[in-house]
Design an enzyme around this catalytic site. Sequence first.
Site, PDB file in Angstrom:
ATOM      1  N   LYS A 280       0.854  -1.188   0.000  1.00  0.00           N
ATOM      2  CA  LYS A 280       0.000   0.000   0.000  1.00  0.00           C
ATOM      3  C   LYS A 280       0.889   1.236   0.000  1.00  0.00           C
ATOM      4  O   LYS A 280       1.884   1.299   0.732  1.00  0.00           O
ATOM      5  CB  LYS A 280      -0.903  -0.033   1.234  1.00  0.00           C
ATOM      6  CG  LYS A 280      -1.890   1.127   1.329  1.00  0.00           C
ATOM      7  CD  LYS A 280      -2.794   0.949   2.550  1.00  0.00           C
ATOM      8  CE  LYS A 280      -3.795   2.082   2.706  1.00  0.00           C
ATOM      9  NZ  LYS A 280      -4.687   1.878   3.868  1.00  0.00           N
ATOM     10  N   SER A 352      -9.483   2.245   2.288  1.00  0.00           N
ATOM     11  CA  SER A 352      -8.273   2.857   1.736  1.00  0.00           C
ATOM     12  C   SER A 352      -7.224   1.840   1.299  1.00  0.00           C
ATOM     13  O   SER A 352      -6.325   2.177   0.539  1.00  0.00           O
ATOM     14  CB  SER A 352      -7.663   3.833   2.747  1.00  0.00           C
ATOM     15  OG  SER A 352      -7.099   3.153   3.838  1.00  0.00           O
ATOM     16  N   SER A 376     -10.157  -0.349   6.941  1.00  0.00           N
ATOM     17  CA  SER A 376      -9.501  -0.348   5.642  1.00  0.00           C
ATOM     18  C   SER A 376      -8.850  -1.663   5.249  1.00  0.00           C
ATOM     19  O   SER A 376      -8.318  -1.780   4.153  1.00  0.00           O
ATOM     20  CB  SER A 376      -8.456   0.776   5.580  1.00  0.00           C
ATOM     21  OG  SER A 376      -9.100   2.001   5.342  1.00  0.00           O
TER      22      SER A 376
END
Length: 664
Positions: A280, A352, A376
């Site tokens: 990420k 996210s 998330s």
Amino acid sequence: MRKNMCPVQPPAPSTRGCGASGGSHTFNFSVALIIATVMEAFWCCVLVSAPPILALPHTTMAKTLKRLCKMFCDKVQGSKNQSHHSETSSKLSCLRHSLGLLDANFFIDKQVEEIDKAAKEFNVPIIVADRKLVASENGGLHYPSPLIFNADWEYQPLHSESKKFECPSISKIQRPESEEDIAFMSVLELGALIKTKQITSQELTQIFLRRLRKRIPIALKLMSSFLSLLPGMHTRYNPVLEAVITFTEELAHKQAKEADELLSQGVYLGPLHGIPYGLKDIIAVPEYKTTWGSKSFKNQVIDMEAWVYKRLKSAGAVLVAKLVSGSLAYDDIWFGGRTRNPWNIEEFSTGSSAGPAASTSAGLVPFAIGSETAGSITYPAARCGITALRPTFGTVGRTGVMSISESLDKLGPFCRSADDCAIVLDIIRGRDPHDHSSKVSSLDDPFHVDITKLTVGYLDDAEMEVVHVLESKGVKMVPFKLNYTVDSAQGILNFTMDVDMLAHFDEWQRSGQDNVYEAQEQWPTELRRACVIPAVDYMQAQRARGRLIKEIRESLTVDAFIGNATDWEKVCVGNLVGFPVIVVPTGFTNISKPPPGGTKRRTTVTTGIYAPPNRDHIALALAMAYQSVTNHHKQRPPMNDLGPDEKISDPPTVIYPARVFGSP
């Protein structure tokens, strides 16, 4: 920004990038009022008294003029007093309004004036000095708070490093002929292929890089039926999913080559040796952009190796891409678009950690690392139909990772199976010397848990197939309910998350960069609200959090429990307490309003297996047991085979409203 019409002046002019600059509104108001009143008094006295004065004798006229002069001065002084009183009243009114925003409007006028004076002379200089010391950079990468949250219910420090998990070995595995089949193999299976030298890390890395850029029919990307019939007219997976921010090809080739060279020398680093993966894009990797998904930071390069990246690199894993983070780790909107769900590309992936979820689901990487502060990991994993673990708070170090909240942020793996989650967790867990919340992990080996000795509860919203499968495997299953009286878990989480986030992005807000944020109803709104949360009420929220943890601990009479992984109340409670949870695919349903010609798109069904803090191995073991006799986690999304004459609309037709409290 609108001009401040309150006469209470700020200690310094605004530095935000929009609106007019501040001025001294008090001065303009007061001077204008005084001048007007003085002129009125003077002309009134002269005009009314002038004719009689001229007719008086000299001595009497002098006395009269002296009396008129005094009347004039008294009038002027009265006007000044009236102006000062009006200004003071207006100032008090504004101060009271401000105190009302903090639920502190109970002081008498004299006390309000004392607060105003003391705040300017004492509080503001300290605030400004502290901000200069620690808040000049955004993201919370430096100077973490020494106030540490400990999710360990035993409240005792752990002094010895736990043993590594004993991963199962796979024998007699054969390399598939198609790259598609290779792409959807598990980490265990890919590791076996590399260890037996049926495939090299460089070959495997090329397969996933090609897949990340793989061409699929352009009809899926808003092209006319005429263009879709032309040969060679194609697009790629990532432009459809919008799941990758930065390809790390040069680094990937280098790391894959090193992995192959080590193996040729007889050095095998373990089950992740030579395995490609994605991070990420809130996780720092030197020489590559770490954008945090935000246009404000899209060119940012952080010269730091995140702790989790170091752990994976030392295990021989190969980084192929920095994957989408929603802007500043909030939902799935980022500066380059919005990430879609591979199982139903009419939907967005939500959460996210959108890039890690979508990429793993679509077979673009074997596994990925995401993060969760409040949903998330669980939300995108559930939407994209993959297995993902939100570990106990403090299990994985966060140095080099953008921070929202030091007491809530967690890193965890997105994988194809619970086995893979256990393998990845084993590599990345442990004490990070620069993250004071991280700890030596004392987990038992999930591959050796005797689940027949466990009592597992199931909530009203649990997927009953999981309950029945585990029961058939010898687990004692009982109805269960989490009992607690704290009814403000969502508010506690938002106070905690928003105030902490604002501390890490104070300069971002003050400089007006929030004005160009990708979704104004998200962080900008929440952080502006956080500006008026008093320190005392932030601490009261932490005390309420402590009460919630105590009540949950007392009510948890089972070894684990099963329930919906995306119920917002459970997301809030789980993150506040520090619960680990593994999201497990349990099936599929038809999409609503399918096209007339039919579709292979599906809505994924998942459940969550929760365990007490530091009992991640129990959740993993139960998920492994369930997946050992089911194949929902092995299904592949229909990315390039949707149905007759189907096209992807842009924007998608399925729109989900924003959640009330958001879910970073």
